[in-house]
Write an enzyme that holds these catalytic residues in place. Structure first.
Site, PDB file in Angstrom:
ATOM      1  N   CYS A   6       0.786  -1.117   0.240  1.00  0.00           N
ATOM      2  CA  CYS A   6      -0.394  -0.038   0.453  1.00  0.00           C
ATOM      3  C   CYS A   6       0.940   1.089  -0.169  1.00  0.00           C
ATOM      4  CB  CYS A   6      -1.044  -0.043   1.258  1.00  0.00           C
ATOM      5  SG  CYS A   6      -1.677   1.443   1.761  1.00  0.00           S
ATOM      6  N   CYS A  17       0.315   3.825   2.607  1.00  0.00           N
ATOM      7  CA  CYS A  17       0.391   3.176   3.977  1.00  0.00           C
ATOM      8  C   CYS A  17       2.183   3.044   4.400  1.00  0.00           C
ATOM      9  CB  CYS A  17       0.906   2.277   4.130  1.00  0.00           C
ATOM     10  SG  CYS A  17      -1.042   1.210   4.118  1.00  0.00           S
TER      11      CYS A  17
END
Ligand SMILES: [Zn+2]
Length: 147
Positions: free
Chosen positions: A69, A72
């Site tokens: 991600c 993230c």
């Protein structure tokens, strides 16, 4: 209010009893002798998540994330920075939802990154989406129990 707190060591996961007066003077773990706070989030998985959430008598802020991600990974340095500002009032932790899918399912994590704040074992607030360090600190402080 008692004059001591239970803190779970981020290194060996032993529960320590620390006097409140010692909280600001860099307490060490009685078992592994490493610092109980080192300005880094602790990586939690199925084996130690419950212990930190339920036994720590300070709030635990969890970043549910995954290596694939992008947002993230972008937020990771901000989360580290927030750890240095929020400790020792709050323990910061990360859960890799790819490595620990059962934790993501258990907490019904629908998008990542998701921040969740736990107080005495109970989730009290949740926020999805990447944030900068200042916003993480502000959001957390807004949801801390009143002292
Ligand atoms: Zn330890």
């Amino acid at each position: 209010m008692t004059d001591s707190l239970h803190l779970v060591c981020p290194h060996c996961h032993t529960t320590n009893r620390i006097k409140r007066a010692q909280m600001d003077s860099a307490p060490h773990c009685g078992s592994c002798h490493k610092p109980l706070f080192d300005a880094h989030p602790v990586m939690l998985g199925g084996a130690n998540f419950e212990r930190h959430i339920s036994r720590s008598q300070i709030p635990v802020l969890v970043d549910f994330w995954a290596p694939w991600c992008g947002p993230c990974r972008q937020m990771a340095p901000a989360f580290e920075q927030a750890a240095s500002q929020l400790e020792p009032l709050v323990r910061l932790a990360k859960v890799d939802t790819e490595a620990e899918p059962e934790l993501g399912t258990r907490f019904n994590i629908r998008s990542i990154p998701t921040l969740a704040l736990f107080v005495n074992g109970r989730e009290v607030a949740r926020q999805a989406g990447a944030m900068g360090a200042a916003d993480i600190v502000r959001w957390t402080q807004q949801h801390l129990p009143r002292a």
